[in-house]
Design an enzyme around this catalytic site. Structure first.
Site, mmCIF file in Angstrom:
data_model
loop_
_atom_site.group_PDB
_atom_site.id
_atom_site.type_symbol
_atom_site.label_atom_id
_atom_site.label_comp_id
_atom_site.label_asym_id
_atom_site.label_seq_id
_atom_site.Cartn_x
_atom_site.Cartn_y
_atom_site.Cartn_z
ATOM 1 N N GLY A 231 0.796 -1.239 0.000
ATOM 2 C CA GLY A 231 0.000 0.000 0.000
ATOM 3 C C GLY A 231 0.821 1.278 0.000
ATOM 4 O O GLY A 231 0.259 2.371 0.135
ATOM 5 N N ASP A 255 3.724 -3.046 3.674
ATOM 6 C CA ASP A 255 4.678 -2.816 2.573
ATOM 7 C C ASP A 255 6.055 -3.262 3.059
ATOM 8 O O ASP A 255 6.217 -3.718 4.199
ATOM 9 C CB ASP A 255 4.693 -1.340 2.110
ATOM 10 C CG ASP A 255 5.031 -1.211 0.613
ATOM 11 O OD1 ASP A 255 6.144 -1.618 0.227
ATOM 12 O OD2 ASP A 255 4.186 -0.714 -0.161
ATOM 13 N N ARG A 292 -3.593 -2.240 -4.722
ATOM 14 C CA ARG A 292 -3.757 -1.224 -5.765
ATOM 15 C C ARG A 292 -2.486 -1.146 -6.606
ATOM 16 O O ARG A 292 -1.398 -0.894 -6.075
ATOM 17 C CB ARG A 292 -4.042 0.138 -5.139
ATOM 18 C CG ARG A 292 -4.156 1.238 -6.189
ATOM 19 C CD ARG A 292 -4.650 2.517 -5.574
ATOM 20 N NE ARG A 292 -4.674 3.578 -6.555
ATOM 21 C CZ ARG A 292 -5.605 4.518 -6.628
ATOM 22 N NH1 ARG A 292 -6.601 4.519 -5.768
ATOM 23 N NH2 ARG A 292 -5.563 5.454 -7.537
ATOM 24 N N HIS A 296 0.098 -5.383 -11.260
ATOM 25 C CA HIS A 296 0.586 -4.973 -12.590
ATOM 26 C C HIS A 296 2.121 -4.847 -12.601
ATOM 27 O O HIS A 296 2.716 -4.747 -13.651
ATOM 28 C CB HIS A 296 -0.111 -3.686 -13.088
ATOM 29 C CG HIS A 296 0.429 -2.401 -12.533
ATOM 30 N ND1 HIS A 296 0.129 -1.172 -13.085
ATOM 31 C CD2 HIS A 296 1.246 -2.129 -11.480
ATOM 32 C CE1 HIS A 296 0.737 -0.211 -12.419
ATOM 33 N NE2 HIS A 296 1.410 -0.763 -11.432
HETATM 34 C C1 SAM Z 1 3.202 0.424 -7.776
HETATM 35 S S1 SAM Z 1 3.420 0.525 -6.071
HETATM 36 C C2 SAM Z 1 1.756 0.708 -5.519
HETATM 37 C C3 SAM Z 1 1.673 1.319 -4.156
HETATM 38 C C4 SAM Z 1 0.249 1.575 -3.665
HETATM 39 N N1 SAM Z 1 -0.559 0.394 -3.662
HETATM 40 C C5 SAM Z 1 -0.369 2.652 -4.497
HETATM 41 O O1 SAM Z 1 -1.248 2.367 -5.314
HETATM 42 O O2 SAM Z 1 0.050 3.809 -4.350
HETATM 43 C C6 SAM Z 1 3.810 -1.132 -5.601
HETATM 44 C C7 SAM Z 1 4.100 -1.301 -4.128
HETATM 45 O O3 SAM Z 1 4.449 -2.677 -3.879
HETATM 46 C C8 SAM Z 1 5.457 -2.674 -2.894
HETATM 47 N N2 SAM Z 1 6.187 -3.950 -2.910
HETATM 48 C C9 SAM Z 1 7.069 -4.381 -3.846
HETATM 49 N N3 SAM Z 1 7.534 -5.598 -3.526
HETATM 50 C C10 SAM Z 1 6.932 -5.934 -2.360
HETATM 51 C C11 SAM Z 1 6.998 -7.094 -1.526
HETATM 52 N N4 SAM Z 1 7.780 -8.131 -1.846
HETATM 53 N N5 SAM Z 1 6.234 -7.104 -0.427
HETATM 54 C C12 SAM Z 1 5.435 -6.058 -0.103
HETATM 55 N N6 SAM Z 1 5.328 -4.934 -0.848
HETATM 56 C C13 SAM Z 1 6.079 -4.879 -1.967
HETATM 57 C C14 SAM Z 1 6.310 -1.484 -3.267
HETATM 58 O O4 SAM Z 1 7.140 -1.086 -2.209
HETATM 59 C C15 SAM Z 1 5.247 -0.464 -3.633
HETATM 60 O O5 SAM Z 1 4.851 0.298 -2.537
#
Ligand code: SAM
Length: 390
Positions: A231, A255, A292, A296
């Site tokens: 998130g 996160d 969210r 993708h």
């Molecule tokens: C594209 S961002 C989307 C963030 C948020 N959901 C938003 O819409 O603003 C993807 C998120 O996934 C998190 N993420 C990536 N790898 C992860 C993991 N292995 N476990 C938890 N979170 C992760 C990233 O740190 C990032 O905050």
């Protein structure tokens, strides 16, 4: 109406237009579409291709302006106009002409410049300055994407650990691992994720999804209403909390540690949790597990693993909510196409069509129940996919 009359009419119309935030969203989007059609109808191939082929030059210029904090001068100073000599540090004077042409600066008499509202969007305090830093790294990959794809036979990159990003940066690290080791870009990434919430009148998913019925009915203070997985800085949970402030139940933001540790303003009513979504989901039986624009970021292999960890934690009343772009089979936006290539370059990932979402969910043990849409979708609009375990 002849061409001169059309020009005059447009000039009169422009002079009479209210500021963009005072125009109804639907009307503004229709007007933008009409302007785009108008431009396409009258631009010569030279003018149209110039814009496309010189976009990287302008992107480089903006990044330099952000690095030298050019627009901070205008954002923080009392005076609004500066002599070009006052802005000329570190060779920026050569870029001033470009910024004027781009509408970031307005030229004033006697070699003076004033920042436009668009220019101020690149002052350090703005999330768009962060976007320039975050995307700057991806632009490096995009510049080499043609050569990468040529070398790999134009195959669709599907390996998140061995794709264009790794090839260009000579690393085996996943993009998110690289981010964690590069705090300046990681922070810029975290703030950039807040930009879609500057929605300029667009509804959030909890404005068009039946929240009371599906998430809040019969909750107690112990019920976990939403787990926002991946998130980020909790933009969505903060807004959700503000809208449903009288509801009981818990909101949990998960996160990676680097992202959670970067949240210095502990949001009231939201529990922060460091969690890697490839590992066992510690929160069991929540009303909804919400992601969210997370899936993708991942090709199907990893997306299935993320979904499996969630499915194992769900109770019979839990639902899965995904807020994502659903690329239509026809009539997709340029934004969705740009994002898709952005994901290819950085993460060997993709924006999915409805069929691709259904297939991913199905092969991960989920059934798609509904796709909830905002009333007036536009650039960057997502859909809310509601799914349950099969
Ligand atoms: C594209 S961002 C989307 C963030 C948020 N959901 C938003 O819409 O603003 C993807 C998120 O996934 C998190 N993420 C990536 N790898 C992860 C993991 N292995 N476990 C938890 N979170 C992760 C990233 O740190 C990032 O905050």
């Amino acid at each position: 109406m002849n061409v001169t009359e059309t020009t005059n009419l447009i000039e009169v119309a422009v002079a009479g237009l209210p500021p963009h935030d005072q125009i109804k969203r639907k009307e503004r989007l229709a007007l933008l579409k009409a302007c785009e059609q108008l431009k396409r109808a009258i631009e010569t191939p030279f003018e149209a291709t110039q814009k496309i082929l010189f976009a990287p030059h302008q992107t480089a210029g903006v990044r330099i302006a952000v690095d030298v904090k050019l627009f901070d001068i205008f954002a923080t100073a009392k005076e609004t106009e500066f002599y070009s000599s006052e802005l000329a540090g570190k060779n920026t004077v050569r870029w001033l002409r470009m910024f004027t042409g781009m509408g970031l600066l307005e030229e004033r008499p006697n070699n003076k410049y004033k920042a436009s509202a668009l220019g101020l969007a690149f002052a350090s305090s703005s999330p768009y300055a962060n976007a320039a830093v975050f995307l700057g790294k991806i632009h490096e990959v995009l510049a080499k994407l043609p050569a990468y794809l040529k070398d790999t036979g134009y195959r669709n990159p599907v390996d998140a650990f061995d794709g264009p990003f790794q090839s260009v940066n000579a690393t085996k690290d996943h993009y998110f691992t690289w981010l964690q080791a590069n705090p300046e870009v990681q922070r810029a990434f975290n703030y950039t994720m807040g930009i879609p919430r500057l929605s300029f009148g667009e509804e959030q998913w909890f404005d068009f999804f039946p929240v009371e019925e599906k998430l809040l009915s019969g909750t107690s203070t112990d019920t976990v209403v939403l787990v926002d997985i991946g998130g980020g800085r909790g933009h969505d949970l903060r807004e959700f909390r503000d809208k449903f402030h009288s509801a009981s139940g818990r909101l949990i933001l998960q996160d990676l540690p680097t992202v959670i540790d970067d949240i210095t303003d502990q949001p009231a009513g939201i529990q922060l949790m460091k969690h890697d979504f490839f590992t066992v989901q510690p929160v069991k039986g929540a009303r909804a597990y919400y992601l969210r624009t997370v899936l993708h970021d991942w090709p199907d292999n990893q997306a299935r693993k993320i979904l499996e960890m969630i499915r194992l934690a769900m109770s019979k009343d839990s639902i899965l909510l995904l807020y994502e772009i659903v690329v239509p089979d026809a009539g997709h936006s340029l934004w969705a196409a740009d994002m898709d290539i952005n994901l290819m370059a950085s993460l060997a990932a993709l924006e999915r069509t409805r069929k691709q979402w259904v297939d991913l969910l199905d092969s991960s043990g989920f059934e798609l129940k509904a796709v909830w849409e905002p009333k007036n979708s536009a650039l960057g609009s997502g859909s809310l996919l509601e799914a349950v375990p099969k």
